[in-house]
Structures are given as structure tokens and as C-alpha cells.
Design a protein around this motif. Sequence first.
Motif, PDB file in Angstrom:
ATOM      1  N   LEU A  56      10.128   1.327   1.048  1.00 50.96           N
ATOM      2  CA  LEU A  56       9.919   0.242   2.007  1.00 50.96           C
ATOM      3  C   LEU A  56      11.015   0.195   3.070  1.00 50.96           C
ATOM      4  CD1 LEU A  56       8.720  -2.750  -0.193  1.00 50.96           C
ATOM      5  CD2 LEU A  56       7.362  -1.295   1.295  1.00 50.96           C
ATOM      6  N   GLY A  68       8.149  -5.883  -6.488  1.00 50.22           N
ATOM      7  CA  GLY A  68       7.014  -6.114  -5.613  1.00 50.22           C
ATOM      8  C   GLY A  68       6.745  -7.584  -5.358  1.00 50.22           C
ATOM      9  N   THR A  72      11.486  -9.548  -0.756  1.00 47.52           N
ATOM     10  CA  THR A  72      10.715  -8.775  -1.717  1.00 47.52           C
ATOM     11  C   THR A  72      11.655  -8.077  -2.693  1.00 47.52           C
ATOM     12  OG1 THR A  72       9.066  -8.369  -0.016  1.00 47.52           O
ATOM     13  CG2 THR A  72       8.970  -6.972  -1.950  1.00 47.52           C
ATOM     14  N   ARG A 109       4.407  -4.190   4.014  1.00 44.48           N
ATOM     15  CA  ARG A 109       3.900  -5.240   3.135  1.00 44.48           C
ATOM     16  C   ARG A 109       3.484  -4.678   1.781  1.00 44.48           C
ATOM     17  NH1 ARG A 109      -0.488  -8.586   6.248  1.00 44.48           N
ATOM     18  NH2 ARG A 109      -0.851  -6.603   7.260  1.00 44.48           N
ATOM     19  N   VAL A 110       3.505  -5.547   0.784  1.00 43.71           N
ATOM     20  CA  VAL A 110       3.066  -5.197  -0.563  1.00 43.71           C
ATOM     21  C   VAL A 110       1.780  -5.967  -0.824  1.00 43.71           C
ATOM     22  CG1 VAL A 110       3.667  -5.337  -3.010  1.00 43.71           C
ATOM     23  CG2 VAL A 110       5.421  -4.828  -1.329  1.00 43.71           C
ATOM     24  N   GLY A 123       3.264  -9.427  -6.320  1.00 45.33           N
ATOM     25  CA  GLY A 123       2.853  -8.212  -5.643  1.00 45.33           C
ATOM     26  C   GLY A 123       2.286  -7.203  -6.622  1.00 45.33           C
ATOM     27  N   VAL A 170       2.141  -3.383  -7.326  1.00 48.02           N
ATOM     28  CA  VAL A 170       2.762  -2.105  -6.984  1.00 48.02           C
ATOM     29  C   VAL A 170       2.581  -1.134  -8.136  1.00 48.02           C
ATOM     30  CG1 VAL A 170       4.448  -3.057  -5.380  1.00 48.02           C
ATOM     31  CG2 VAL A 170       5.010  -2.882  -7.786  1.00 48.02           C
ATOM     32  N   LEU A 189      11.030   0.312  -5.156  1.00 47.22           N
ATOM     33  CA  LEU A 189      10.307   0.351  -3.887  1.00 47.22           C
ATOM     34  C   LEU A 189      11.233   0.744  -2.733  1.00 47.22           C
ATOM     35  CD1 LEU A 189       8.147  -2.875  -4.238  1.00 47.22           C
ATOM     36  CD2 LEU A 189       7.592  -0.545  -4.902  1.00 47.22           C
TER      37      LEU A 189
END
Length: 114
Positions: free
Chosen positions: A99, A22, A45, A108-109, A89, A91, A96
Motif C-alpha cells: 500500500l 486491513g 489502516t 483502498r482496502v 477490511g 485482505v 500490507l
Amino acid sequence: MDIIAKIEQEQCKAEIPDFNVGDTVRVHTKIIEGERERIQIFTGTVIARSGKKANETVTVRRVVYGEGVERVFPLHSPRVETIEVVRRGKVRRAKLYYLKEKVGKRARVKEMKQ
């Protein structure tokens, strides 16, 4: 078995920053073009971290000209010069991969409060 652990420890880098899935990171990698060597920066990311010790890898994703680009970096590779954390980030998942289907603002995170 102790010999293998000792060799793995020698291969590992000591100066890897603390970052999680994240986070937005900048990965500085050495690129060899012919006889020249330069540093290329990949900003994106972190969508996955896997492996342990010397086999640890990190998957970084970014969108370039509307096309998603993912790169998998071995953390302890001599080609990876440095990793710097741009932003943290927040999360609730370990991976992830969702995404990949998201585009724009939905991809976006959330930023972690300090």
C-alpha cells in the motif's frame, strides 16, 4: 522461565479489541506537552501486526496532505489509551506493505461484509 511469563502477563492490557491487518482503526494516544497531558487520535489502516504478548506492535498508516504517515504503536504501552475499530477490511495478506506505493483509490482496502 515461569517468572518472566508472569511479569509479561501483568504488563499486558486486557481490553484490546479484536482487529486484524486491513482494518481501519482509531488509536487514542496520550501526548505530554510540557506539563499538560492530552489525548491525540491517529486514524489509519493497519498494515502490519508483529510480536507476541507484551512485545506486540501494530503499524498504522494514513495519508495526510498527500504524504504517507506511518506510526508503530506498542499495543500494551501505557501511552496507548484505547483502540477502536472504524471498519473491517478484507485482505489476503499478513502485511500490507504494498500500500506504500499505491495512491488514492488504489490504496483502498475492500470492506468486509457482515
